[in-house]
Design a protein around this motif. Sequence first.
Motif, PDB file in Angstrom:
ATOM      1  N   ASN A 266       0.840  -1.191   0.000  1.00  0.00           N
ATOM      2  CA  ASN A 266       0.000   0.000   0.000  1.00  0.00           C
ATOM      3  C   ASN A 266       0.877   1.243   0.000  1.00  0.00           C
ATOM      4  O   ASN A 266       1.125   1.847   1.028  1.00  0.00           O
ATOM      5  CB  ASN A 266      -0.906  -0.019   1.244  1.00  0.00           C
ATOM      6  N   PRO A 267       1.400   1.647  -1.179  1.00  0.00           N
ATOM      7  CA  PRO A 267       2.293   2.805  -1.253  1.00  0.00           C
ATOM      8  C   PRO A 267       1.581   4.048  -0.728  1.00  0.00           C
ATOM      9  O   PRO A 267       0.440   4.315  -1.104  1.00  0.00           O
ATOM     10  CB  PRO A 267       2.575   2.934  -2.752  1.00  0.00           C
ATOM     11  N   LEU A 268       2.275   4.796   0.147  1.00  0.00           N
ATOM     12  CA  LEU A 268       1.624   5.903   0.839  1.00  0.00           C
ATOM     13  C   LEU A 268       2.270   7.247   0.504  1.00  0.00           C
ATOM     14  O   LEU A 268       3.449   7.320   0.162  1.00  0.00           O
ATOM     15  CB  LEU A 268       1.709   5.687   2.364  1.00  0.00           C
ATOM     16  N   ARG A 269       1.535   8.304   0.644  1.00  0.00           N
ATOM     17  CA  ARG A 269       2.087   9.647   0.544  1.00  0.00           C
ATOM     18  C   ARG A 269       2.409  10.184   1.940  1.00  0.00           C
ATOM     19  O   ARG A 269       3.334  10.954   2.118  1.00  0.00           O
ATOM     20  CB  ARG A 269       1.089  10.570  -0.162  1.00  0.00           C
ATOM     21  N   TYR A 270       1.635   9.733   2.907  1.00  0.00           N
ATOM     22  CA  TYR A 270       1.761  10.302   4.252  1.00  0.00           C
ATOM     23  C   TYR A 270       2.196   9.237   5.255  1.00  0.00           C
ATOM     24  O   TYR A 270       1.647   8.129   5.255  1.00  0.00           O
ATOM     25  CB  TYR A 270       0.419  10.881   4.695  1.00  0.00           C
ATOM     26  N   ALA A 271       3.122   9.588   6.100  1.00  0.00           N
ATOM     27  CA  ALA A 271       3.542   8.681   7.163  1.00  0.00           C
ATOM     28  C   ALA A 271       2.825   9.073   8.442  1.00  0.00           C
ATOM     29  O   ALA A 271       2.850  10.236   8.830  1.00  0.00           O
ATOM     30  CB  ALA A 271       5.051   8.762   7.362  1.00  0.00           C
ATOM     31  N   PHE A 272       2.179   8.111   9.058  1.00  0.00           N
ATOM     32  CA  PHE A 272       1.524   8.410  10.327  1.00  0.00           C
ATOM     33  C   PHE A 272       2.057   7.510  11.436  1.00  0.00           C
ATOM     34  O   PHE A 272       1.695   7.644  12.578  1.00  0.00           O
ATOM     35  CB  PHE A 272       0.002   8.280  10.199  1.00  0.00           C
ATOM     36  N   ASP A 273       2.890   6.555  11.091  1.00  0.00           N
ATOM     37  CA  ASP A 273       3.617   5.794  12.106  1.00  0.00           C
ATOM     38  C   ASP A 273       4.849   5.178  11.446  1.00  0.00           C
ATOM     39  O   ASP A 273       5.083   5.364  10.253  1.00  0.00           O
ATOM     40  CB  ASP A 273       2.729   4.728  12.775  1.00  0.00           C
ATOM     41  N   ASP A 274       5.659   4.490  12.238  1.00  0.00           N
ATOM     42  CA  ASP A 274       6.923   3.970  11.703  1.00  0.00           C
ATOM     43  C   ASP A 274       6.722   2.988  10.566  1.00  0.00           C
ATOM     44  O   ASP A 274       7.475   2.965   9.593  1.00  0.00           O
ATOM     45  CB  ASP A 274       7.728   3.305  12.825  1.00  0.00           C
ATOM     46  N   ALA A 275       5.685   2.168  10.707  1.00  0.00           N
ATOM     47  CA  ALA A 275       5.447   1.193   9.652  1.00  0.00           C
ATOM     48  C   ALA A 275       5.089   1.900   8.358  1.00  0.00           C
ATOM     49  O   ALA A 275       5.552   1.525   7.269  1.00  0.00           O
ATOM     50  CB  ALA A 275       4.315   0.247  10.065  1.00  0.00           C
ATOM     51  N   ALA A 276       4.312   2.955   8.473  1.00  0.00           N
ATOM     52  CA  ALA A 276       3.877   3.657   7.274  1.00  0.00           C
ATOM     53  C   ALA A 276       5.040   4.375   6.588  1.00  0.00           C
ATOM     54  O   ALA A 276       5.077   4.506   5.365  1.00  0.00           O
ATOM     55  CB  ALA A 276       2.784   4.659   7.630  1.00  0.00           C
ATOM     56  N   LYS A 277       5.996   4.797   7.412  1.00  0.00           N
ATOM     57  CA  LYS A 277       7.133   5.539   6.867  1.00  0.00           C
ATOM     58  C   LYS A 277       7.794   4.754   5.733  1.00  0.00           C
ATOM     59  O   LYS A 277       8.198   5.316   4.706  1.00  0.00           O
ATOM     60  CB  LYS A 277       8.147   5.786   7.994  1.00  0.00           C
ATOM     61  N   ALA A 278       7.915   3.474   5.912  1.00  0.00           N
ATOM     62  CA  ALA A 278       8.598   2.631   4.933  1.00  0.00           C
ATOM     63  C   ALA A 278       7.865   2.574   3.605  1.00  0.00           C
ATOM     64  O   ALA A 278       8.436   2.149   2.596  1.00  0.00           O
ATOM     65  CB  ALA A 278       8.758   1.221   5.487  1.00  0.00           C
ATOM     66  N   ALA A 279       6.620   2.999   3.607  1.00  0.00           N
ATOM     67  CA  ALA A 279       5.840   2.894   2.374  1.00  0.00           C
ATOM     68  C   ALA A 279       5.678   4.236   1.681  1.00  0.00           C
ATOM     69  O   ALA A 279       4.981   4.360   0.691  1.00  0.00           O
ATOM     70  CB  ALA A 279       4.465   2.301   2.682  1.00  0.00           C
ATOM     71  N   THR A 280       6.337   5.279   2.236  1.00  0.00           N
ATOM     72  CA  THR A 280       6.160   6.603   1.624  1.00  0.00           C
ATOM     73  C   THR A 280       7.112   6.795   0.455  1.00  0.00           C
ATOM     74  O   THR A 280       8.065   6.035   0.270  1.00  0.00           O
ATOM     75  CB  THR A 280       6.364   7.712   2.669  1.00  0.00           C
ATOM     76  N   GLN A 281       6.873   7.870  -0.300  1.00  0.00           N
ATOM     77  CA  GLN A 281       7.518   8.012  -1.606  1.00  0.00           C
ATOM     78  C   GLN A 281       9.025   8.249  -1.541  1.00  0.00           C
ATOM     79  O   GLN A 281       9.753   7.949  -2.461  1.00  0.00           O
ATOM     80  CB  GLN A 281       6.830   9.126  -2.413  1.00  0.00           C
ATOM     81  N   PHE A 282       9.541   8.797  -0.412  1.00  0.00           N
ATOM     82  CA  PHE A 282      10.984   9.066  -0.330  1.00  0.00           C
ATOM     83  C   PHE A 282      11.725   8.017   0.482  1.00  0.00           C
ATOM     84  O   PHE A 282      12.872   8.201   0.850  1.00  0.00           O
ATOM     85  CB  PHE A 282      11.210  10.471   0.258  1.00  0.00           C
ATOM     86  N   ALA A 283      11.045   6.907   0.803  1.00  0.00           N
ATOM     87  CA  ALA A 283      11.688   5.868   1.608  1.00  0.00           C
ATOM     88  C   ALA A 283      12.755   5.131   0.806  1.00  0.00           C
ATOM     89  O   ALA A 283      13.592   4.422   1.365  1.00  0.00           O
ATOM     90  CB  ALA A 283      10.644   4.878   2.113  1.00  0.00           C
ATOM     91  N   GLY A 284      12.734   5.297  -0.501  1.00  0.00           N
ATOM     92  CA  GLY A 284      13.789   4.739  -1.330  1.00  0.00           C
ATOM     93  C   GLY A 284      13.692   3.253  -1.557  1.00  0.00           C
ATOM     94  O   GLY A 284      14.660   2.591  -1.896  1.00  0.00           O
ATOM     95  N   THR A 285      12.518   2.722  -1.358  1.00  0.00           N
ATOM     96  CA  THR A 285      12.391   1.268  -1.483  1.00  0.00           C
ATOM     97  C   THR A 285      11.777   0.867  -2.819  1.00  0.00           C
ATOM     98  O   THR A 285      11.572  -0.309  -3.074  1.00  0.00           O
ATOM     99  CB  THR A 285      11.496   0.712  -0.364  1.00  0.00           C
ATOM    100  N   PHE A 286      11.445   1.805  -3.658  1.00  0.00           N
ATOM    101  CA  PHE A 286      10.688   1.448  -4.849  1.00  0.00           C
ATOM    102  C   PHE A 286      11.491   1.667  -6.119  1.00  0.00           C
ATOM    103  O   PHE A 286      12.335   2.559  -6.215  1.00  0.00           O
ATOM    104  CB  PHE A 286       9.401   2.257  -4.916  1.00  0.00           C
ATOM    105  N   ASP A 287      11.192   0.854  -7.091  1.00  0.00           N
ATOM    106  CA  ASP A 287      11.804   0.946  -8.418  1.00  0.00           C
ATOM    107  C   ASP A 287      11.171   2.123  -9.147  1.00  0.00           C
ATOM    108  O   ASP A 287       9.959   2.128  -9.387  1.00  0.00           O
ATOM    109  CB  ASP A 287      11.541  -0.361  -9.175  1.00  0.00           C
ATOM    110  N   PRO A 288      11.961   3.148  -9.469  1.00  0.00           N
ATOM    111  CA  PRO A 288      11.381   4.354 -10.085  1.00  0.00           C
ATOM    112  C   PRO A 288      10.787   4.105 -11.462  1.00  0.00           C
ATOM    113  O   PRO A 288      10.003   4.927 -11.945  1.00  0.00           O
ATOM    114  CB  PRO A 288      12.563   5.318 -10.156  1.00  0.00           C
ATOM    115  N   ASP A 289      11.115   2.971 -12.059  1.00  0.00           N
ATOM    116  CA  ASP A 289      10.592   2.715 -13.403  1.00  0.00           C
ATOM    117  C   ASP A 289       9.222   2.059 -13.387  1.00  0.00           C
ATOM    118  O   ASP A 289       8.605   1.870 -14.426  1.00  0.00           O
ATOM    119  CB  ASP A 289      11.558   1.825 -14.178  1.00  0.00           C
TER     120      ASP A 289
END
Lengths: 810, 293
Positions: free
Chosen positions: A596-619
Amino acid sequence: MTTQLFGAPIRRKEDPRLVTGGGRYLDDLGHDALAAAFVRSPHAHARIVDVDASDAVDVEGVVGIYVHDDLPGRVGEPLPLLIPHPTLTHGRTGYALARDEVNHVGEPVVMVVATDRYVAEDACQRIRVSYEPLPVVVGIEAARDGDLLVHDDVPGNVAAHMLQEVGDVAAAMAAAPRTLTLELDIERSACTPMEGKGVYARWDHERGELRMYSSTQTSTGVRAAVAAKLDLPLAKVECIAPDVGGGFGVKIMHPWPEEVLVPWAARLLDRPVKWVEDRREHFIGSAHERGQLQTVTVGFDDEGRVLALDVKFWHDNGAYTPYGIIVPIITSTQLLGPYKPGAYRCEFWSLYTNTVLVTPYRGAGRPQGCFAMERTMDAIADELGLDRTEVRSRNFILPSEMPYDHGLLFQDGRPLKYDSGDFPASLAKLKDLVGWDDFADYRARAEAAGRKVGLGIGCYVEGTGVGPYEGGHIQIETSGRVNVATGLTSQGQGHETVFAQIVAEELGVRMEDVHVTTGDTRRMPYAVGTFASRAAVMSGSAIALAARNVRAKALRIAADALEVSPDDLEIVEGTVRVKGAPATSMSLGTVSVLSNPLRYAFDDAAKAATQFAGTFDPDKPPVADDEEPGLEGRDFYSPTQATFANGMHAAVVETDPVTAEIRILRYCVIHDCGTMINPMIVEGQVHGGVAQGVGGALYERMAYDESGQLLNASFMDFLMPYASEVPTIETDHLETPSPLNPLGIKGAGEAGCIPVSAVIASAIEDAEGFPITRMPISPNDLWELRRRHAAGEVPSLHRLSSTSSKEPTA
Amino acid sequence: MKPAPFVHHAPVSVEEAVSVLGEVGHDGKVLAGGQSLIPILNMRLASPGHLVDINRVTGLDSVEVTPEAVRVGALVRHAGLERSAEAYAALPLLRQALVNVAHPAIRNRGTTVGSIAHADAAGEMPAILALTDGVVEVAGPSGSREVAWSDFFLGALETSLAAEELAVAVRFGRFPAGTGTAFTEAARRHGDYAMAGVGVAVTVTDGVVSGALASFVSVTDVPSVLDLGPALDGAEPGSGEWDAALDTVAEAVRGHVEPEGDIHASADYRRMLVTELTRRALPRAADRAGADT
């Protein structure tokens, strides 16, 4: 899997909450609500002449008093006929409030809404309704005579007349070396759940929305029915079944008058309104079941094989037929049990009487059918001097004959086709459990001590898990919590446990992380309901399919993140890991974060899914083209036909030689519901069913007098058995998986009660030496039968008993 | 199933209770354990305007054993009397009967005196009061009086207690030495009102019966005592003579009881049943009489 959860006798998740007072039942809700109470007809059949509420309007706290004339539009139209059938040519339903005629004692005539129930009942007491009494039809014989009519436009009181025939019964009967005819009689009983019905409705004036709670077995059904009656869009109605204190069938019937009137009043008054049924109302204002008269003619050969079976029965459907003729259809089809008669013909008449309406009660027509068939089997054995189990064996459908198509249409409109079962194996287990072959010795010892004992048997097959469908929805939160929803409702069966077992097993998560919601139309709007022993088969299968979808999705996401193939992954106790390299892993909660890719972090778990967490393939897009956000899955299960469970019971009874008191000394059950999800819960279901069966066999009847008054409308006089009346139940299981669903399961909810009347009749007959043809049987009834037997009015059995060592004394 | 409006009175003394009862007259009912009264109110089978709740009245909750009797106050619960070791030692019949009064939850709340004042023909304790030749102690506006059991019960649910009177205690009489007792009843379900029941007391002197009494539940309008002495006196329990006498007893019981039929059992069945129950109770009582001597 490290721990086997599916199939384990796990303690019920819901019990700590329910047994420590944590349940929230209908009457625990809505303490600020107005209360509704009803003036109900004191007459079984009458025309309403006048309603005078002038003394009631001034009672302090009265908010509204309503009669039929006050009901607008569809609210004032007849209640729906839920299950039409081509042979139900004269179906009739009542009104939410009686219009100009009442057809049973207890029919609602006036609704009072007041500040509390006390005031509402005070007002009810001051309302004077004038009636013009009409002739009353009580009892099947009176209804069958047809001299007096319940409904003027229903000739002969016949709601439905149905005939099914397989083979040529007339020819087979004529060719049969021997024939017998039995006249049988089963009286009424009722579900009598600990919690009666109840409805609580809140109207949201701003949004034009209705939220209602009902102590129901089908929240989706009530929701649709109420939306239709109140002319509301379905989207504007929510229906929630809170904890429900038992149903046993009476709460699958819907909409009850109160389920329409309470929401209607809540909207009209723009205030919350609640109605909680009291015990007397439940006896006279809900539903009963079981009452039938039966005539069975059977043709058989000298080996005891049934060549022709011709059954006629008359079914008491009470005053109205809102639930159609499901009960007699089930009787007529499930009567055959594990046997294969050469030819079979069944004709029934469903008859109106001026009594409470009849809708399914646990067993739903099967106890009556089983009684007819099993009394017939015992009669054949007696006629031929054969052991009663031998006659049954010779008529069994064999495992090699499965699937077995009877050539009849079942209650779901589909072929009556048994999917699996091993009847000879079940019988062998039963004989072993009860000590069938040793009973003659036991009887001889008992008789020497002046005691009368008897051994009885009964076998049945139960179509369970009828369609059309159920659904399951599973969502895994970032915490690893697994939310499971299915739409059918729970009344104490243990759904929270067995559905969690299925999910825990399928997904590879811990039981305590699984949270099950049932019966809430907000969480699963597509559902049918809890009846016909269908919850495990239907919702269990749907939930299993949904779990498999979620599992596949979790593995896809985790495989991508861990850069391995999904095939190399397993899920153990909530962690996705590489098979053989468990250190390479991630929790399902993390998978949920990734899903569930997120724009907003509301807790630590969510942080990992936000756009600047660097975990996603930009392509790649954050959500793949063929995926949806969220770690969730949904699926539905819709089978082509029912699954058929079966069971065989035996009992040893003792009858007092003088007082004719009847005691069950042993009660043995062999039960086959396919693969068991939780044997402890299956046994609990069997125990509860047997307890209700014992009620129907020895205690419970609806004592109507000739004017249609129910004389025993309380638990003081309606003799539901206490724990002290229910024997220890010895059980053993056979597991013949169903080939029809992913889990191999069959239903178990109703099983226990089905053969009990047949078994107890068989055992008493064996103890007494004369036929038992009418149930329930009380000590007084048995004592009268003995007198009539002694006077030559009741014949002796041919052989006093096939298992008797000698003739019992009269 | 909610009661009609009523005024709740909570007196703390017998005098105050009697005074309130005098004020409200026939529009009042005494509330003690409430195990019969509350369901009647909830079903609106009765709608008294006043409930005089005696649960706060002091001095009514004791069991006292004297050489002649067991005295039971109006607030003694069935369960308290059932468990009283002193009462059991003095009059075992009380516990023998009380375990048949409904279920433990009801016995925990219901009072023995209340059940006697209720005078239900299906109640066990009115029959026991009769069998023990008991007395009801009554407080009224003009003081106290004692009413013998035979003057107390007038009909089904009807006693000689006036509206302004309160039954404050009952005294169950003790039996002479050498007496054994037994109580038995048959109900459709465990704890239900009996279809028929019987309490018996058999006195054995020098090995032979010197007195025998029986009293019945659910088969007579009002409690009554049947003297079985004429049938059993002089017989040695267990002897052939005793067995023959039991047939005479059965005849006497059949003639004595006046059962009515209802949906649970016919009058004929009840008559047969109580006769058989009496036959079965007498040997047990006689055994206990033997054990006592």
